[in-house]
Design a protein around this motif. Sequence first.
Motif, mmCIF file in Angstrom:
data_model
loop_
_atom_site.group_PDB
_atom_site.id
_atom_site.type_symbol
_atom_site.label_atom_id
_atom_site.label_comp_id
_atom_site.label_asym_id
_atom_site.label_seq_id
_atom_site.Cartn_x
_atom_site.Cartn_y
_atom_site.Cartn_z
ATOM 1 N N LEU A 98 -7.304 -12.317 -5.540
ATOM 2 C CA LEU A 98 -6.039 -11.869 -5.706
ATOM 3 C C LEU A 98 -4.892 -12.822 -5.986
ATOM 4 N N THR A 100 -0.816 -13.879 -6.347
ATOM 5 C CA THR A 100 0.534 -13.555 -6.007
ATOM 6 C C THR A 100 1.517 -14.567 -6.449
ATOM 7 N N SER A 121 -7.323 -9.926 -9.693
ATOM 8 C CA SER A 121 -6.178 -9.211 -10.255
ATOM 9 C C SER A 121 -4.931 -10.100 -9.666
ATOM 10 N N VAL A 123 -0.481 -9.633 -8.611
ATOM 11 C CA VAL A 123 0.820 -8.933 -8.280
ATOM 12 C C VAL A 123 1.743 -10.162 -8.887
ATOM 13 N N GLN A 251 2.985 -5.767 -0.844
ATOM 14 C CA GLN A 251 2.541 -4.987 -2.003
ATOM 15 C C GLN A 251 1.174 -5.764 -2.228
ATOM 16 N N THR A 252 0.988 -7.096 -1.915
ATOM 17 C CA THR A 252 -0.205 -7.710 -2.114
ATOM 18 C C THR A 252 -1.153 -7.557 -1.067
ATOM 19 N N GLU A 254 -1.261 -4.673 0.803
ATOM 20 C CA GLU A 254 -1.692 -3.157 0.448
ATOM 21 C C GLU A 254 -2.839 -3.258 -0.625
ATOM 22 N N THR A 255 -2.769 -4.011 -1.592
ATOM 23 C CA THR A 255 -3.704 -4.068 -2.790
ATOM 24 C C THR A 255 -4.909 -4.700 -2.286
ATOM 25 N N HIS A 258 -6.919 -2.247 0.104
ATOM 26 C CA HIS A 258 -7.802 -1.257 -0.796
ATOM 27 C C HIS A 258 -8.629 -1.852 -1.683
ATOM 28 N N LEU A 265 -10.550 -4.511 -7.588
ATOM 29 C CA LEU A 265 -9.007 -4.661 -7.427
ATOM 30 C C LEU A 265 -8.538 -3.697 -8.557
ATOM 31 N N PRO A 266 -7.267 -3.415 -8.426
ATOM 32 C CA PRO A 266 -6.586 -2.536 -9.654
ATOM 33 C C PRO A 266 -6.303 -3.671 -10.510
ATOM 34 N N THR A 269 -0.320 -6.409 -11.960
ATOM 35 C CA THR A 269 0.901 -5.439 -11.773
ATOM 36 C C THR A 269 1.998 -5.993 -11.399
#
Length: 307
Positions: A98, A100, A121, A123, A251-252, A254-255, A258, A265-266, A269
Amino acid sequence: MVRLRLLLFALCAALLVGASAVRAAQVTLVLSEEGGAFGEAAEAVSSELRSAGHRIQTIAIPLRAEDGATLNASALIVTFGTRAAQTIAGLAPRSLLLHTLLPRSAYERLPQRSEDGRRTSAVFIDQPASRQIELLRLALPDWSRVALIVGRESSELGARLQTNARERRLRPVLEQVGDEGDLYPTLQRVLAEPTILLAIPDPALYNNRTISNILLTAYHHRSPVVGFSPAYVKAGALLALYSTPAQIGQQTGETARHGLASGSLPAATAPRYFHVGTNPYVARSLGINLEDANTLRERLERWENAQ
C-alpha cells in the motif's frame, strides 16, 4: 446449567482470542525520510493498525541489509512518499503493498506485476478533480474562467481538471509550459482578464522559488489563487484545498486494516478527508465575499455525499 454456561463462555472467549491472534500480522512502514509529514502520517497509520492488534515495524530509505528480513516477514508493507514507493515496488514483494503520500502520476509510473490484482493499492496525495472544481463553484459562484498552468509531469491532471470544469459549465484555460522560465509570461497572458488561478501540485512549477512571484502576479491582475496546501493561504492565496498528513495517514490505516482482514486491497483512491483554508484579508482586498472555511468544507462534504 450455570457451570455449563460458564464453560461455554470461556470456550467462546478462548476462540475469540485465538481468532484475534491469527488475524494479528506484522506490518512494515517504509518512509522516504524520517520525521516531518511522513512521520506524522506513519503515526496515524500505526495507531489505526495497533488498535487492531497488528505489529508495526518502521524503517526508512535508504534500506539497510537487515531490512530485507523485516520486509520478507511482513503481511503488508506501507510506503510513504514517492522515493519509498519506487524502492519497494522495484523489489516486487509478495506481501500486500500500500503506497501513500504520493501523487497519482507517480503511482501510475511504478512497476506493477501482472498478477498484482488487488494486492497493490494507494492513497494519493492529490485531491480529486471533481472536488477541486466544485470548491471553485461553491466559493466563487460569480467567476467562470479558470486558469490551469501545467508542466510535463502534471499534464494528465490538468486534462482531468479541464474536463471536469467544462462539465461544471466553467471556462477552463489550460496551458502547458516547459520550465520555470516559461511560467511568468504564461501567467501574464492567461490572467489578462479576471480569472481564477488553480495551482497544480507540480513541484517543477509551483515551489518555494516561484510561489511568491505567482501570488504577486495574480494579485496584480486581481485574480484569486486557489492553492493545494495551507502554506499557499498563509502566503496570500485566497483558498486552499488539502489533506493533512494525519488525515491521509488515518485513511491509509483504515485501508490497511481492511486489507489485512480480507486479504486484498481496494482500488487506489484520492484522499477521503480534507480541509479548506481561506484568507479573509485577501478576499476583502479583492472585493470577494467569501464564506468561512468550515462552511465551505461542510458544503463540499454535503455535495460529495449526495453524488
